[in-house]
Design a protein around this motif. Structure first.
Motif, PDB file in Angstrom:
ATOM      1  N   GLN A 378      -6.330 -54.393   9.396  1.00 24.46           N
ATOM      2  CA  GLN A 378      -5.644 -54.622  10.673  1.00 24.46           C
ATOM      3  C   GLN A 378      -5.783 -56.085  11.112  1.00 24.46           C
ATOM      4  OE1 GLN A 378      -7.762 -52.105  10.068  1.00 24.46           O
ATOM      5  NE2 GLN A 378      -7.344 -50.303  11.299  1.00 24.46           N
ATOM      6  N   LEU A 379      -7.001 -56.625  10.940  1.00 22.56           N
ATOM      7  CA  LEU A 379      -7.249 -57.983  11.437  1.00 22.56           C
ATOM      8  C   LEU A 379      -6.451 -59.042  10.686  1.00 22.56           C
ATOM      9  CD1 LEU A 379     -11.096 -57.804  12.114  1.00 22.56           C
ATOM     10  CD2 LEU A 379      -9.294 -58.085  13.804  1.00 22.56           C
ATOM     11  N   THR A 380      -6.089 -58.777   9.441  1.00 16.33           N
ATOM     12  CA  THR A 380      -5.321 -59.785   8.699  1.00 16.33           C
ATOM     13  C   THR A 380      -3.819 -59.468   8.688  1.00 16.33           C
ATOM     14  OG1 THR A 380      -5.662 -58.597   6.623  1.00 16.33           O
ATOM     15  CG2 THR A 380      -7.234 -60.326   7.126  1.00 16.33           C
ATOM     16  N   SER A 381      -3.446 -58.380   9.365  1.00 18.50           N
ATOM     17  CA  SER A 381      -2.039 -57.966   9.271  1.00 18.50           C
ATOM     18  C   SER A 381      -1.123 -58.640  10.292  1.00 18.50           C
ATOM     19  CB  SER A 381      -1.941 -56.455   9.469  1.00 18.50           C
ATOM     20  OG  SER A 381      -2.223 -56.156  10.823  1.00 18.50           O
ATOM     21  N   GLY A 382      -1.724 -59.176  11.343  1.00 17.66           N
ATOM     22  CA  GLY A 382      -0.908 -59.774  12.398  1.00 17.66           C
ATOM     23  C   GLY A 382      -0.462 -58.755  13.427  1.00 17.66           C
ATOM     24  N   MET A 383      -0.991 -57.518  13.339  1.00 18.38           N
ATOM     25  CA  MET A 383      -0.615 -56.512  14.334  1.00 18.38           C
ATOM     26  C   MET A 383      -1.382 -56.754  15.640  1.00 18.38           C
ATOM     27  SD  MET A 383      -2.782 -53.054  13.360  1.00 18.38           S
ATOM     28  CE  MET A 383      -2.116 -52.161  14.714  1.00 18.38           C
TER      29      MET A 383
ATOM     30  N   VAL B  51      -7.418 -66.432   6.918  1.00 21.23           N
ATOM     31  CA  VAL B  51      -6.761 -65.160   7.273  1.00 21.23           C
ATOM     32  C   VAL B  51      -7.232 -64.598   8.605  1.00 21.23           C
ATOM     33  CG1 VAL B  51      -6.292 -64.535   4.884  1.00 21.23           C
ATOM     34  CG2 VAL B  51      -8.390 -63.726   5.944  1.00 21.23           C
ATOM     35  N   LEU B  53     -10.432 -63.698   9.544  1.00 22.41           N
ATOM     36  CA  LEU B  53     -11.582 -62.791   9.585  1.00 22.41           C
ATOM     37  C   LEU B  53     -12.854 -63.494  10.037  1.00 22.41           C
ATOM     38  CD1 LEU B  53     -11.120 -60.618   6.344  1.00 22.41           C
ATOM     39  CD2 LEU B  53     -10.746 -59.942   8.712  1.00 22.41           C
ATOM     40  N   TYR B  73      -1.506 -64.178  15.951  1.00 19.84           N
ATOM     41  CA  TYR B  73      -0.919 -62.997  15.310  1.00 19.84           C
ATOM     42  C   TYR B  73       0.231 -63.360  14.387  1.00 19.84           C
ATOM     43  CZ  TYR B  73      -3.551 -60.139  18.664  1.00 19.84           C
ATOM     44  OH  TYR B  73      -4.545 -59.552  19.386  1.00 19.84           O
ATOM     45  N   LYS B  76       0.013 -64.555  10.660  1.00 16.21           N
ATOM     46  CA  LYS B  76      -0.486 -63.584   9.673  1.00 16.21           C
ATOM     47  C   LYS B  76       0.644 -62.805   9.002  1.00 16.21           C
ATOM     48  CE  LYS B  76      -4.968 -63.072  11.860  1.00 16.21           C
ATOM     49  NZ  LYS B  76      -5.807 -62.251  12.719  1.00 16.21           N
ATOM     50  N   LYS B  77       1.795 -62.783   9.658  1.00 15.60           N
ATOM     51  CA  LYS B  77       2.939 -62.083   9.057  1.00 15.60           C
ATOM     52  C   LYS B  77       3.367 -62.767   7.756  1.00 15.60           C
ATOM     53  CE  LYS B  77       3.795 -59.502  12.863  1.00 15.60           C
ATOM     54  NZ  LYS B  77       3.443 -58.105  12.907  1.00 15.60           N
ATOM     55  N   ILE B 104       2.176 -51.658   9.986  1.00 14.26           N
ATOM     56  CA  ILE B 104       1.400 -52.567  10.847  1.00 14.26           C
ATOM     57  C   ILE B 104       1.843 -54.021  10.674  1.00 14.26           C
ATOM     58  CG2 ILE B 104      -0.619 -51.056  11.065  1.00 14.26           C
ATOM     59  CD1 ILE B 104      -2.079 -52.812   9.054  1.00 14.26           C
ATOM     60  N   ARG B 105       2.619 -54.275   9.627  1.00 19.34           N
ATOM     61  CA  ARG B 105       3.153 -55.635   9.457  1.00 19.34           C
ATOM     62  C   ARG B 105       4.595 -55.727   9.931  1.00 19.34           C
ATOM     63  NH1 ARG B 105      -0.570 -55.286   5.120  1.00 19.34           N
ATOM     64  NH2 ARG B 105      -1.987 -57.057   5.165  1.00 19.34           N
TER      65      ARG B 105
END
Lengths: 520, 260
Positions: A378-383, B51, B53, B73, B76-77, B104-105
């Motif tokens: 989730q944290l790297t998905s951009g959601m 990324v 994290l 946000y 990250k797409k 989620i993307r």
């Protein structure tokens, strides 16, 4: 048979078991908490039991109930044999590949199991001593009870091992039928407990019946126990013979290995392994998918995904089981208090209150074990992380409130009591409990990483939940004692729900912020 | 020159240990870029900062020209990421996980279906689509993770040690895939210990040591920098540059302590 080999192996296995206890302070804290946490309950139970013993004239129901409990223990032990003989991975790699004989291994294994059981049963020793003291039993009676329990325990262990070996060696349907038939034989007399059928454990020469007759007989000061003692010893010898003949077989190539999970190990790795095992077990029930990309709302989609997790990791099953238990307790209380119907709302509220607080903790702990390691996705998905938090909270709240609401509704209809107080408590506990547990969990993960001790998380969450729920408890107490009347009752519901929503909103924002700042 | 990733003077420490010390790095659009370095050099830390994290202590990271903290946000797409040790939701099936990754993307429903068909075919996962992830082998899980990172067809694919746990056929498939993506104008950014693979696969590499960029560029430039000669392999270049960096680091340390 080489005694020194058995002794060395036994010491090695016990060291493996206790090693995890020494490895972490959290594990030691867990054992202490387990022992002392049970003490008040056991003290209360021993007082109730000793009073009941003094007032009871007919001992047959006592024998019947005790036999059924002992039979259930036997069924549990034998049902474990259905998966065959299992060894830990380290045993398969190190011990079973050495020139050790099956019988040597089995004896060491049985005694290490007994050691493990005795560590776990330590609160029962205190319970036993309390009963002996409160009923003023003679030393000979107390020792005879202890001896009978030991004989029965060995019978259980021998049966479990022997049945497991048979299952490992002969994997056909016949073996399953044999084990299941034994389970049925042990269980069917319990039908007499819940129906008018003329069957019962007292009528049958079961090992559990002999044990129950010995214990009850000694407690009530009966003399004629020779037959029962002989009967129990006979079963012990029979199981020993079964064990010895099974141990002559080389079952090593037929065992299945499982990861080493010590009951004292509180590490995250162990919790993950347990969760993985749980997913494997529950996924056998079939994989029904409700997750499809057609969901228009991402929130609903994420909630569906959470629901799948809860279903496949077994949490939903546990919740239902817990509430069935709670319903049974509430029903039995209502039965025993049938002359005093006024007490029922209190007992119902108390039971619901206690259980409702444990469900959010369980849900959030299971999420942590099975899914917190996947936060990177989730944290790297951009959601939007806040959507994820909402989905988690809404799923937890709906799961932890729906089932108790149904339970309360059904019980209050059956016993014609006002459901308002327990309903307020359930909904509020669920909302505040879930958000507090998730807040504490994420906060500690952020501070200490994924490996923060779950016991600590549980304690902090419980304390904070109780603190935030204090206004609700006060309102519920007032409602129960004063009986607000319809209009005020509904108003009190609105106030409590508004308060719970406010707390949930504040905490969900904080959770989102904390998740975003977690470093993985 | 257009950079898809830029790191400018990035610092990061954990519990008092300095993982990155003013790291500077540029990854160009449309190349396979390799990050190489010994254990503890800061490779994983670098990727995790990019990324999102990990949070850097100071410095600037830009992805596609945008400061990642300005639009935390959106950038990250553009990225698909696979960590070194992959943790996946064991309770989902392969197909469900890919659907989840797409949703989620923000990938459209139609596109998700198409991409799943394409990726499961590419990674030979068709017969595993309805298998729970818990039942997959390590190599299969790695393939599923990479497929999920590709579900939105990202401009930048970031992989931390992508070849570990994958069989030789799988490794070959990945290398082909990376080359195909570069042909389509996409970028692949990998960290690896496998120097021979990096030498054959990457257009450019950066060697990092103790949180600093020791050298970066294509093999020709690295050979010049290390003065190892025309026929030197990346391994020889790497060892030489690390040795020099170690000497420099020791000298700097001693200077700092006032012993020289």
């Amino acid at each position: 048979m080489r005694i020194h080999v058995i002794l060395n192996l036994y010491i090695f296995k016990v060291k493996m078991l206790l090693g995890t206890l020494k490895a972490s302070k959290a594990s030691i804290a867990l054992l202490i908490f387990y022992t002392f946490g049970l003490l008040p309950g056991l003290f209360g139970l021993s007082l109730t039991l000793s009073n009941a013993v003094r007032e009871t004239v007919d001992i047959n129901p006592c024998i019947e109930q005790l036999s059924s409990i002992a039979s259930l223990l036997m069924v549990f032990a034998i049902s474990l044999a259905l998966r065959g003989y299992t060894v830990f991975e380290y045993e398969q790699n190190i011990i079973l590949t050495s020139p050790i004989k099956p019988r040597e291994y089995l004896i060491a294994d049985t005694f290490s199991n007994l050691t493990s059981l005795s560590i776990f049963a330590n609160p029962l020793v205190i319970f036993y001593l309390m009963i002996v003291y409160l009923l003023k039993l003679s030393i000979s009676s107390a020792l005879l009870i202890l001896l009978s329990v030991l004989l029965f325990t060995f019978t259980l262990l021998f049966l479990k091992v022997s049945f497991s070996i048979v299952k490992s060696l002969y994997r056909g349907v016949l073996t399953n039928i044999f084990i299941l038939a034994t389970i049925f034989l042990l269980l069917f007399p319990s039908a007499g407990l819940i129906s008018d059928l003329p069957i019962g454990y007292t009528l049958l020469p079961y090992p559990s019946t002999f044990l129950a007759k010995i214990i009850v007989g000694l407690v009530y000061g009966l003399d004629n126990l020779i037959i029962d003692l002989t009967g129990l010893s006979f079963y012990f010898l029979l199981s020993l013979l079964f064990f010895l003949s099974a141990s002559m077989k080389n079952f090593f190539p037929s065992v299945s290995s499982i990861p080493f999970i010590s009951p004292f190990d509180t590490s995250m790795r162990m919790q993950n392994l347990q969760m993985e095992r749980s997913i494997r077990v529950f996924s056998r029930m079939g994989v029904i998918s409700i997750l499809n990309p057609e969901s228009r709302s991402i929130l609903v989609f994420l909630m569906k995904k959470e629901f799948i997790r809860v279903l496949r990791e077994g949490s939903l099953f546990t919740i239902i089981l817990l509430y069935l238990l709670a319903s049974l307790i509430a029903t039995s209380i209502s039965g025993s208090l049938s002359q005093n119907q006024q007490i029922l709302p209190y007992s119902l509220t108390f039971i619901v209150g206690v259980y409702s607080l444990t469900i959010p903790l369980m849900l959030v702990s299971n999420w942590r074990a099975s899914d917190s390691g996947n936060l990177w996705i989730q944290l790297t998905s951009g959601m939007d992380i806040y959507v994820m938090v909402k989905a988690l909270l809404y799923t937890f709240i709906s799961l932890s409130s729906t089932i108790p609401v149904v339970v309360v509704a059904v019980l209050s209809m059956i016993y014609k009591v006002n459901p308002i107080a327990p309903l307020i408590l359930t909904i509020s506990t669920s909302m505040i409990g879930c958000s507090v547990n998730l807040y504490v969990m994420i906060g500690l993960i952020k501070l200490k990483g994924i490996g923060a001790p779950s016991l600590l998380i549980g304690l902090v969450s419980m304390l904070l939940s109780i603190l935030l729920l204090t206004p609700v408890y006060i309102l519920v107490m007032l409602e129960l004692n004063l009986g607000f009347g319809d209009a005020k009752s509904w108003l009190s519901i609105v106030v409590v729900v508004a308060y719970s929503i406010l707390i949930t909103k504040i905490l969900s924002k904080e959770i989102g912020k904390n998740i975003y700042n977690i470093e993985l | 020159m257009t950079f898809i990733v830029e790191l400018i003077d990035v610092w990061k420490s954990y519990n008092g240990i300095q993982a990155l010390r003013g790291l500077n790095l540029e990854v160009r659009k449309g190349e396979i870029f390799g990050l190489i370095g010994p254990n503890g050099a800061g490779k994983t830390t670098t990727l995790k900062i990019i990324v999102g994290l990990l949070k850097m202590d100071r410095g600037l990271v830009k992805v596609n020209g945008v400061d990642i903290y300005e639009k935390p946000y959106e950038y990250k797409k553009l990225i698909g990421y696979v960590p070194e040790s992959v943790s996946l939701p064991d309770y989902l099936t392969v197909e469900e996980f890919l659907i989840y990754s797409g949703k989620i993307r923000g990938v459209s429903t139609k596109h998700i279906r198409e991409r799943i068909d394409h990726l499961t075919n590419l990674f030979e996962l068709e017969d595993k689509r309805r298998s729970l992830i818990v039942s997959l082998s390590k190599g299969m899980r790695q393939k599923v993770a990479i497929a999920s990172a590709l579900i939105h067809d990202p401009d930048l694919l970031i992989l931390d040690e992508p070849f570990i746990g994958i069989d030789p056929m799988g490794q070959h498939l990945l290398k082909e895939l990376f080359s195909e993506r570069v042909k389509d104008g996409k970028t692949v950014f990998i960290s690896t210990h496998m120097l021979d693979t990096a030498e054959r696969l990457c257009d450019r590499v950066a060697i990092i040591y103790k949180g600093q960029n020791v050298a970066s560029g294509d093999l020709k430039i690295l050979k010049q920098l290390s003065r190892t000669g025309e026929n030197a392999t990346l391994e020889e270049v790497f060892l030489k540059l690390i040795e020099e960096a170690e000497v420099k680091s020791t000298r700097d340390e001693m200077l700092k302590r006032g012993r020289l």
